[in-house]
Design an enzyme around this catalytic site. Structure first.
Site, PDB file in Angstrom:
ATOM      1  N   GLU A   1      58.799  30.669 -22.548  1.00  0.00           N
ATOM      2  CA  GLU A   1      59.193  29.784 -21.449  1.00  0.00           C
ATOM      3  C   GLU A   1      60.261  30.442 -20.577  1.00  0.00           C
ATOM      4  OE1 GLU A   1      57.477  27.323 -20.764  1.00  0.00           O
ATOM      5  OE2 GLU A   1      56.470  26.798 -22.651  1.00  0.00           O
TER       6      GLU A   1
ATOM      7  N   ARG B   1      54.805  11.334 -21.941  1.00  0.00           N
ATOM      8  CA  ARG B   1      53.451  10.782 -21.826  1.00  0.00           C
ATOM      9  C   ARG B   1      53.135   9.880 -23.011  1.00  0.00           C
ATOM     10  NH1 ARG B   1      49.305  15.431 -21.643  1.00  0.00           N
ATOM     11  NH2 ARG B   1      49.602  15.139 -23.874  1.00  0.00           N
TER      12      ARG B   1
ATOM     13  N   CYS C   1      60.221  19.141 -26.173  1.00  0.00           N
ATOM     14  CA  CYS C   1      60.470  20.591 -26.166  1.00  0.00           C
ATOM     15  C   CYS C   1      61.265  21.015 -24.939  1.00  0.00           C
ATOM     16  CB  CYS C   1      59.168  21.381 -26.248  1.00  0.00           C
ATOM     17  SG  CYS C   1      58.460  21.352 -27.893  1.00  0.00           S
TER      18      CYS C   1
ATOM     19  N   HIS D   1      56.665  28.278 -26.838  1.00  0.00           N
ATOM     20  CA  HIS D   1      55.636  27.359 -27.323  1.00  0.00           C
ATOM     21  C   HIS D   1      54.543  28.162 -28.027  1.00  0.00           C
ATOM     22  CE1 HIS D   1      56.698  23.712 -24.754  1.00  0.00           C
ATOM     23  NE2 HIS D   1      56.396  23.194 -25.920  1.00  0.00           N
TER      24      HIS D   1
HETATM   25  N1  PCA Z   1      56.038  20.120 -29.184  1.00  0.00           N
HETATM   26  C1  PCA Z   1      56.415  19.020 -28.310  1.00  0.00           C
HETATM   27  C2  PCA Z   1      57.637  18.429 -28.948  1.00  0.00           C
HETATM   28  C3  PCA Z   1      57.701  18.978 -30.321  1.00  0.00           C
HETATM   29  C4  PCA Z   1      56.734  20.079 -30.353  1.00  0.00           C
HETATM   30  O1  PCA Z   1      56.555  20.866 -31.282  1.00  0.00           O
HETATM   31  C5  PCA Z   1      56.597  19.438 -26.864  1.00  0.00           C
HETATM   32  O2  PCA Z   1      55.964  20.416 -26.440  1.00  0.00           O
HETATM   33  O3  PCA Z   1      57.366  18.814 -26.148  1.00  0.00           O
END
Ligand code: PCA
Length: 217
Positions: A83, A93, A146, A169
């Site tokens: 990111e 959502r 996140c 991610h």
């Molecule tokens: N993914 C979610 C929140 C926790 C996770 O592992 C997100 O992308 O916001």
């Protein structure tokens, strides 16, 4: 021997009806490892806006890490997503694990609109691709927990001289993706290898590489 600087490495609890979160499954394995002269401390954060904020603040105070890397699951993404940016908004959502569903609220009232990652994202990308691991620079961490945690990591790090932070991610694990036709996934061994590589780069590099990794959309 003086104590090694620390890396705080976080994963999340399962959410959205899943029974695992591959971020924590990978992150937990690295707890206590030594990478680039730093000691990794792995912690799990609840997938809940308010609780993750409280716990992260406590961890930062308790551990005083030099580097903070958050890891989260992004089901549907096909690559490790490094990111670039976290934005000052919560727009959920679905309800988080404590039933909260904030809409268009600030992460930090009067905080800046966004923070850029302070880890060398291009150098991390280059190293992952060199190891034949599918990876990309992502320009959105979403607007759920996140992004909230990524924003807070950068906000808290900004107040502490020399502390750097970033967020990655990861795709579904194969055991999650098998339920959906054509859903991409990445196995735990590859995720682990990737996290070790990016942490190695984060400890070794303060500058970043400069090459194009943007998108048109
Ligand atoms: N993914 C979610 C929140 C926790 C996770 O592992 C997100 O992308 O916001």
């Amino acid at each position: 021997m003086s104590e090694q600087p620390r890396i705080l490495l976080t994963g999340f609890t399962p959410f959205g009806g899943e029974d695992i979160n591959p971020s924590w499954e990978a992150v937990r394995v690295l707890d206590g490892k030594h990478i680039g002269g730093h000691r990794v401390i792995s912690r799990v954060l609840p997938t809940a806006f308010a609780q993750s904020q409280r716990e992260l603040a406590m961890m930062m105070d308790e551990l005083a890490p030099a580097i903070v890397l958050g890891v989260g699951q992004a089901g549907g993404r096909s690559r490790l997503s490094i990111e670039r940016v976290a934005i000052n908004v919560q727009d959920a959502r679905m309800a988080d694990n404590s039933g909260a569903q904030p809409i268009d609220e600030a992460v930090v009232v009067e905080g800046p609109a966004a923070y850029f990652s302070t880890l060398p994202i291009k150098a991390m990308l280059k190293a992952l691709l060199a190891e034949r691991l599918p990876a990309e620079i992502s320009n959105t961490a979403g607007t759920f927990v996140c992004n909230h945690v990524a924003y807070l990591m950068l906000h808290l790090a900004a107040k502490r001289p020399g502390v750097r932070a970033g967020f990655i991610h990861i795709p579904y694990s194969p055991s999650q993706a098998v339920r959906f036709p054509n859903a991409p996934s990445m196995g735990g061994e590859d995720v682990l290898r990737a996290l070790s590589i990016v942490l190695e780069i984060a400890t070794a590099r303060r500058d970043d590489d400069r090459f194009g990794a943007g998108t048109l959309d």
